[in-house]
Design a protein around this motif. Structure first.
Motif, PDB file in Angstrom:
ATOM      1  N   SER A 161      96.775 -24.811   7.492  1.00 51.10           N
ATOM      2  CA  SER A 161      95.636 -25.546   6.943  1.00 51.10           C
ATOM      3  C   SER A 161      95.224 -24.852   5.659  1.00 51.10           C
ATOM      4  CB  SER A 161      94.472 -25.565   7.935  1.00 51.10           C
ATOM      5  OG  SER A 161      93.969 -24.273   8.137  1.00 51.10           O
ATOM      6  N   HIS A 162      94.561 -25.591   4.794  1.00 50.96           N
ATOM      7  CA  HIS A 162      94.077 -25.010   3.540  1.00 50.96           C
ATOM      8  C   HIS A 162      92.968 -25.869   2.969  1.00 50.96           C
ATOM      9  CE1 HIS A 162      96.713 -27.990   1.623  1.00 50.96           C
ATOM     10  NE2 HIS A 162      97.689 -27.512   2.358  1.00 50.96           N
ATOM     11  N   THR A 163      92.420 -25.399   1.882  1.00 53.79           N
ATOM     12  CA  THR A 163      91.338 -26.125   1.217  1.00 53.79           C
ATOM     13  C   THR A 163      91.920 -27.303   0.440  1.00 53.79           C
ATOM     14  OG1 THR A 163      91.502 -24.651  -0.676  1.00 53.79           O
ATOM     15  CG2 THR A 163      89.937 -24.037   1.036  1.00 53.79           C
ATOM     16  N   ALA A 164      91.142 -27.880  -0.437  1.00 55.43           N
ATOM     17  CA  ALA A 164      91.558 -29.061  -1.193  1.00 55.43           C
ATOM     18  C   ALA A 164      92.938 -28.880  -1.811  1.00 55.43           C
ATOM     19  CB  ALA A 164      90.536 -29.351  -2.292  1.00 55.43           C
ATOM     20  N   ALA A 165      93.757 -29.912  -1.676  1.00 51.40           N
ATOM     21  CA  ALA A 165      95.109 -29.866  -2.229  1.00 51.40           C
ATOM     22  C   ALA A 165      95.548 -31.280  -2.573  1.00 51.40           C
ATOM     23  CB  ALA A 165      96.075 -29.256  -1.218  1.00 51.40           C
ATOM     24  N   TRP A 166      96.431 -31.377  -3.515  1.00 52.76           N
ATOM     25  CA  TRP A 166      97.047 -32.649  -3.852  1.00 52.76           C
ATOM     26  C   TRP A 166      98.543 -32.443  -3.706  1.00 52.76           C
ATOM     27  CZ3 TRP A 166     100.229 -34.443  -7.953  1.00 52.76           C
ATOM     28  CH2 TRP A 166     100.364 -35.836  -7.996  1.00 52.76           C
ATOM     29  N   ASN A 167      99.151 -33.185  -2.783  1.00 55.19           N
ATOM     30  CA  ASN A 167     100.580 -33.052  -2.507  1.00 55.19           C
ATOM     31  C   ASN A 167     101.296 -34.333  -2.892  1.00 55.19           C
ATOM     32  OD1 ASN A 167     100.902 -30.455  -0.819  1.00 55.19           O
ATOM     33  ND2 ASN A 167      99.125 -31.466   0.056  1.00 55.19           N
ATOM     34  N   ALA A 168     102.487 -34.186  -3.408  1.00 52.39           N
ATOM     35  CA  ALA A 168     103.306 -35.341  -3.763  1.00 52.39           C
ATOM     36  C   ALA A 168     104.719 -35.097  -3.273  1.00 52.39           C
ATOM     37  CB  ALA A 168     103.304 -35.545  -5.274  1.00 52.39           C
ATOM     38  N   LEU A 169     105.380 -36.145  -2.849  1.00 53.92           N
ATOM     39  CA  LEU A 169     106.763 -36.068  -2.412  1.00 53.92           C
ATOM     40  C   LEU A 169     107.605 -36.794  -3.454  1.00 53.92           C
ATOM     41  CD1 LEU A 169     108.693 -35.252  -0.120  1.00 53.92           C
ATOM     42  CD2 LEU A 169     108.288 -37.506   0.855  1.00 53.92           C
ATOM     43  N   ILE A 170     108.593 -36.108  -3.983  1.00 56.45           N
ATOM     44  CA  ILE A 170     109.416 -36.690  -5.046  1.00 56.45           C
ATOM     45  C   ILE A 170     110.570 -37.499  -4.451  1.00 56.45           C
ATOM     46  CG2 ILE A 170     110.786 -36.186  -7.108  1.00 56.45           C
ATOM     47  CD1 ILE A 170     107.816 -35.373  -7.321  1.00 56.45           C
ATOM     48  N   VAL A 171     111.279 -36.939  -3.472  1.00 60.04           N
ATOM     49  CA  VAL A 171     112.435 -37.592  -2.863  1.00 60.04           C
ATOM     50  C   VAL A 171     112.401 -37.356  -1.359  1.00 60.04           C
ATOM     51  CG1 VAL A 171     114.966 -37.584  -2.739  1.00 60.04           C
ATOM     52  CG2 VAL A 171     113.858 -37.232  -4.924  1.00 60.04           C
ATOM     53  N   GLY A 172     112.806 -38.340  -0.589  1.00 63.14           N
ATOM     54  CA  GLY A 172     112.916 -38.165   0.856  1.00 63.14           C
ATOM     55  C   GLY A 172     111.687 -38.652   1.594  1.00 63.14           C
ATOM     56  N   GLU A 173     111.478 -38.089   2.772  1.00 65.39           N
ATOM     57  CA  GLU A 173     110.307 -38.464   3.558  1.00 65.39           C
ATOM     58  C   GLU A 173     109.705 -37.220   4.182  1.00 65.39           C
ATOM     59  OE1 GLU A 173     111.830 -39.970   7.776  1.00 65.39           O
ATOM     60  OE2 GLU A 173     112.612 -41.164   6.120  1.00 65.39           O
ATOM     61  N   LYS A 174     108.419 -37.293   4.453  1.00 67.99           N
ATOM     62  CA  LYS A 174     107.683 -36.147   4.973  1.00 67.99           C
ATOM     63  C   LYS A 174     106.601 -36.678   5.886  1.00 67.99           C
ATOM     64  CE  LYS A 174     104.865 -32.288   3.319  1.00 67.99           C
ATOM     65  NZ  LYS A 174     105.588 -31.154   3.835  1.00 67.99           N
ATOM     66  N   THR A 175     106.285 -35.907   6.912  1.00 68.85           N
ATOM     67  CA  THR A 175     105.176 -36.254   7.796  1.00 68.85           C
ATOM     68  C   THR A 175     104.063 -35.260   7.560  1.00 68.85           C
ATOM     69  OG1 THR A 175     106.685 -37.092   9.486  1.00 68.85           O
ATOM     70  CG2 THR A 175     104.462 -36.543  10.195  1.00 68.85           C
ATOM     71  N   TRP A 176     102.867 -35.778   7.310  1.00 70.86           N
ATOM     72  CA  TRP A 176     101.684 -34.928   7.183  1.00 70.86           C
ATOM     73  C   TRP A 176     100.842 -35.137   8.428  1.00 70.86           C
ATOM     74  CZ3 TRP A 176     103.149 -36.991   2.276  1.00 70.86           C
ATOM     75  CH2 TRP A 176     103.368 -36.037   1.281  1.00 70.86           C
ATOM     76  N   TRP A 177     100.255 -34.089   8.946  1.00 73.11           N
ATOM     77  CA  TRP A 177      99.358 -34.167  10.099  1.00 73.11           C
ATOM     78  C   TRP A 177      97.949 -33.907   9.597  1.00 73.11           C
ATOM     79  CZ3 TRP A 177     101.865 -35.932  14.211  1.00 73.11           C
ATOM     80  CH2 TRP A 177     103.237 -35.706  14.294  1.00 73.11           C
ATOM     81  N   PHE A 178      97.060 -34.866   9.779  1.00 74.29           N
ATOM     82  CA  PHE A 178      95.680 -34.741   9.322  1.00 74.29           C
ATOM     83  C   PHE A 178      94.735 -34.672  10.509  1.00 74.29           C
ATOM     84  CE2 PHE A 178      97.808 -36.871   5.814  1.00 74.29           C
ATOM     85  CZ  PHE A 178      97.370 -36.126   4.739  1.00 74.29           C
ATOM     86  N   TYR A 179      93.761 -33.806  10.409  1.00 76.17           N
ATOM     87  CA  TYR A 179      92.688 -33.721  11.399  1.00 76.17           C
ATOM     88  C   TYR A 179      91.378 -34.055  10.691  1.00 76.17           C
ATOM     89  CZ  TYR A 179      95.625 -31.557  14.922  1.00 76.17           C
ATOM     90  OH  TYR A 179      96.586 -31.324  15.869  1.00 76.17           O
ATOM     91  N   PRO A 180      90.493 -34.817  11.358  1.00 73.52           N
ATOM     92  CA  PRO A 180      89.199 -35.125  10.729  1.00 73.52           C
ATOM     93  C   PRO A 180      88.407 -33.847  10.476  1.00 73.52           C
ATOM     94  CG  PRO A 180      89.560 -36.486  12.683  1.00 73.52           C
ATOM     95  CD  PRO A 180      90.644 -35.452  12.660  1.00 73.52           C
ATOM     96  N   PRO A 181      87.569 -33.834   9.460  1.00 75.74           N
ATOM     97  CA  PRO A 181      86.751 -32.636   9.185  1.00 75.74           C
ATOM     98  C   PRO A 181      85.983 -32.190  10.428  1.00 75.74           C
ATOM     99  CG  PRO A 181      86.502 -34.249   7.443  1.00 75.74           C
ATOM    100  CD  PRO A 181      87.298 -34.911   8.535  1.00 75.74           C
ATOM    101  N   GLY A 182      86.016 -30.903  10.690  1.00 72.46           N
ATOM    102  CA  GLY A 182      85.289 -30.335  11.809  1.00 72.46           C
ATOM    103  C   GLY A 182      85.980 -30.437  13.157  1.00 72.46           C
ATOM    104  N   SER A 183      87.128 -31.120  13.239  1.00 73.47           N
ATOM    105  CA  SER A 183      87.773 -31.298  14.542  1.00 73.47           C
ATOM    106  C   SER A 183      88.939 -30.339  14.771  1.00 73.47           C
ATOM    107  CB  SER A 183      88.275 -32.733  14.691  1.00 73.47           C
ATOM    108  OG  SER A 183      89.355 -32.960  13.818  1.00 73.47           O
ATOM    109  N   PHE A 184      89.297 -29.584  13.785  1.00 74.64           N
ATOM    110  CA  PHE A 184      90.448 -28.692  13.890  1.00 74.64           C
ATOM    111  C   PHE A 184      89.958 -27.321  14.343  1.00 74.64           C
ATOM    112  CE2 PHE A 184      93.796 -25.998  11.965  1.00 74.64           C
ATOM    113  CZ  PHE A 184      94.874 -26.572  12.601  1.00 74.64           C
ATOM    114  N   ASP A 185      90.054 -27.063  15.650  1.00 72.55           N
ATOM    115  CA  ASP A 185      89.511 -25.804  16.173  1.00 72.55           C
ATOM    116  C   ASP A 185      90.541 -24.680  16.193  1.00 72.55           C
ATOM    117  OD1 ASP A 185      91.117 -26.056  18.435  1.00 72.55           O
ATOM    118  OD2 ASP A 185      89.536 -26.944  19.635  1.00 72.55           O
ATOM    119  N   SER A 186      90.078 -23.492  16.455  1.00 72.69           N
ATOM    120  CA  SER A 186      90.955 -22.321  16.399  1.00 72.69           C
ATOM    121  C   SER A 186      92.025 -22.347  17.489  1.00 72.69           C
ATOM    122  CB  SER A 186      90.137 -21.038  16.481  1.00 72.69           C
ATOM    123  OG  SER A 186      89.441 -20.984  17.711  1.00 72.69           O
ATOM    124  N   GLU A 187      91.745 -22.968  18.640  1.00 79.18           N
ATOM    125  CA  GLU A 187      92.757 -23.032  19.709  1.00 79.18           C
ATOM    126  C   GLU A 187      93.937 -23.911  19.289  1.00 79.18           C
ATOM    127  OE1 GLU A 187      92.912 -21.188  22.547  1.00 79.18           O
ATOM    128  OE2 GLU A 187      91.226 -20.192  21.560  1.00 79.18           O
TER     129      GLU A 187
END
Length: 93
Positions: free
Chosen positions: A42-68
């Motif tokens: 996880s990290h702070t604000a970022a802008w990611n782009a995919l040039i070729v191929g495919e990628k899966t991103w996993w997103f969690y809503p703000p505040g729902s990503f706990d330490s466990e």
């Protein structure tokens, strides 16, 4: 030269309007073979782009990503995240 590549790349990238207000001053470029990827992170604000191929991103809503959840996934290689998520209790997915 390799030393000038990051500044040339920075000059060629135009961020979408919504990201221009954010402080995005670190440029990271990655490349890899099929089914490669970075470990879950996880990290702070970022802008990611995919040039070729495919990628899966996993997103969690703000505040729902706990330490466990992070501890359970943080060292899982990119290609193993999907199967590891299935092992977690539903509320941690």
């Amino acid at each position: 030269s390799a030393a000038g590549a990051p500044s040339q790349l920075s000059a060629d990238i135009i961020l979408p309007e919504g990201f221009r207000q954010e402080r995005l001053d670190l440029l990271i470029f990655g490349a890899g073979p099929v089914n490669d990827g970075v470990m879950f992170h996880s990290h702070t604000a970022a802008w990611n782009a995919l040039i070729v191929g495919e990628k899966t991103w996993w997103f969690y809503p703000p505040g729902s990503f706990d330490s466990e959840t992070y501890k359970a996934l943080s060292m899982v290689p990119g290609c193993g995240i999907r199967s590891e998520l299935q092992r977690l209790p539903p509320l941690m997915r």
